[in-house]
Design a protein around this motif. Structure first.
Motif, PDB file in Angstrom:
ATOM      1  N   ASN A  58     -22.690  38.268 -65.838  1.00  0.00           N
ATOM      2  CA  ASN A  58     -21.311  38.670 -66.085  1.00  0.00           C
ATOM      3  C   ASN A  58     -20.936  39.526 -67.284  1.00  0.00           C
ATOM      4  OD1 ASN A  58     -20.413  36.948 -64.090  1.00  0.00           O
ATOM      5  ND2 ASN A  58     -21.119  35.105 -64.907  1.00  0.00           N
ATOM      6  N   LEU A  59     -21.948  40.304 -67.616  1.00  0.00           N
ATOM      7  CA  LEU A  59     -21.778  41.406 -68.966  1.00  0.00           C
ATOM      8  C   LEU A  59     -21.919  42.693 -68.433  1.00  0.00           C
ATOM      9  CD1 LEU A  59     -23.482  39.465 -71.757  1.00  0.00           C
ATOM     10  CD2 LEU A  59     -21.281  39.644 -71.500  1.00  0.00           C
ATOM     11  N   PRO A  60     -21.319  43.432 -68.791  1.00  0.00           N
ATOM     12  CA  PRO A  60     -21.366  44.909 -68.076  1.00  0.00           C
ATOM     13  C   PRO A  60     -22.542  45.692 -68.895  1.00  0.00           C
ATOM     14  CG  PRO A  60     -19.893  44.991 -69.842  1.00  0.00           C
ATOM     15  CD  PRO A  60     -20.131  43.392 -69.618  1.00  0.00           C
ATOM     16  N   MET A  61     -23.525  46.310 -67.765  1.00  0.00           N
ATOM     17  CA  MET A  61     -24.374  47.274 -68.137  1.00  0.00           C
ATOM     18  C   MET A  61     -24.371  48.626 -67.479  1.00  0.00           C
ATOM     19  SD  MET A  61     -27.950  44.797 -68.390  1.00  0.00           S
ATOM     20  CE  MET A  61     -28.832  46.219 -69.029  1.00  0.00           C
ATOM     21  N   ALA A 110     -22.478  43.653 -57.927  1.00  0.00           N
ATOM     22  CA  ALA A 110     -21.327  43.494 -58.874  1.00  0.00           C
ATOM     23  C   ALA A 110     -21.070  44.609 -59.803  1.00  0.00           C
ATOM     24  CB  ALA A 110     -21.191  42.255 -59.726  1.00  0.00           C
ATOM     25  N   SER A 111     -20.050  45.631 -59.612  1.00  0.00           N
ATOM     26  CA  SER A 111     -19.792  46.597 -60.143  1.00  0.00           C
ATOM     27  C   SER A 111     -18.383  46.703 -61.157  1.00  0.00           C
ATOM     28  CB  SER A 111     -19.609  47.860 -59.421  1.00  0.00           C
ATOM     29  OG  SER A 111     -20.748  48.099 -58.480  1.00  0.00           O
ATOM     30  N   HIS A 112     -18.430  47.432 -62.082  1.00  0.00           N
ATOM     31  CA  HIS A 112     -17.089  47.394 -62.953  1.00  0.00           C
ATOM     32  C   HIS A 112     -16.656  49.022 -63.296  1.00  0.00           C
ATOM     33  CE1 HIS A 112     -14.471  46.379 -66.074  1.00  0.00           C
ATOM     34  NE2 HIS A 112     -14.801  45.073 -66.157  1.00  0.00           N
ATOM     35  N   ASN A 113     -15.446  49.225 -63.328  1.00  0.00           N
ATOM     36  CA  ASN A 113     -15.197  50.514 -63.719  1.00  0.00           C
ATOM     37  C   ASN A 113     -13.851  50.763 -64.391  1.00  0.00           C
ATOM     38  OD1 ASN A 113     -13.342  49.986 -61.624  1.00  0.00           O
ATOM     39  ND2 ASN A 113     -13.633  52.156 -60.582  1.00  0.00           N
ATOM     40  N   THR A 114     -13.534  50.226 -65.649  1.00  0.00           N
ATOM     41  CA  THR A 114     -12.616  50.202 -66.079  1.00  0.00           C
ATOM     42  C   THR A 114     -12.909  50.480 -67.622  1.00  0.00           C
ATOM     43  OG1 THR A 114     -10.541  49.064 -67.007  1.00  0.00           O
ATOM     44  CG2 THR A 114     -12.548  47.537 -66.902  1.00  0.00           C
TER      45      THR A 114
END
Length: 130
Positions: A58-61, A110-114
């Motif tokens: 649950n942490l971004p890398m 799980a990806s994140h882009n903000t």
């Protein structure tokens, strides 16, 4: 330099997230990036840019910081990375725009882009020695 060169509005679609299906407002095409390929123990793969953000516990890398034996979040739980390949080729990438809660699955990863991630990374660097 702006990383986006084109944007398509498509608010009639949804994307799968850890919380279920969520709205997003469009898809943005980026400038060309060198292709990084993440291969997981269960056979899942993701080809993306070096600065693509995946979730690990649950942490971004950033993809460029991943290595063998790291674990990343998938739709089936944590999965171990078996290889990260940096390809010679460059290609345009695509980001989803305005995903509710900003985390979504890309090829079941799980990806994140903000820009929220940038603020978190700055805070983390300022208040953690290592």
């Amino acid at each position: 330099m702006n990383k986006f060169i084109e944007e398509l509005n498509c608010d009639e679609y949804e994307v799968l997230t850890p919380e279920g299906w969520k709205d997003f407002s469009g898809v943005a095409k980026t400038v060309e990036y060198q292709i990084h390929e993440v291969i997981l123990e269960n056979g899942m793969t993701l080809k993306c840019a070096d600065d693509h953000i995946v979730m690990s516990n649950n942490l971004p890398m950033l993809t460029k910081d991943l290595k063998k034996s790291d674990f990343i979040d998938t739709d089936t739980g944590l999965q171990k990375i078996t290889n990260v390949i940096i390809h010679e080729e460059f290609d345009n990438m695509y980001d989803l725009v305005n995903v509710e809660n900003s985390v979504y699955y890309t090829n079941n990863i799980a990806s994140h882009n903000t820009t929220t991630v940038g603020a978190y990374a700055l805070w983390f660097a300022m208040f953690h020695e290592d």
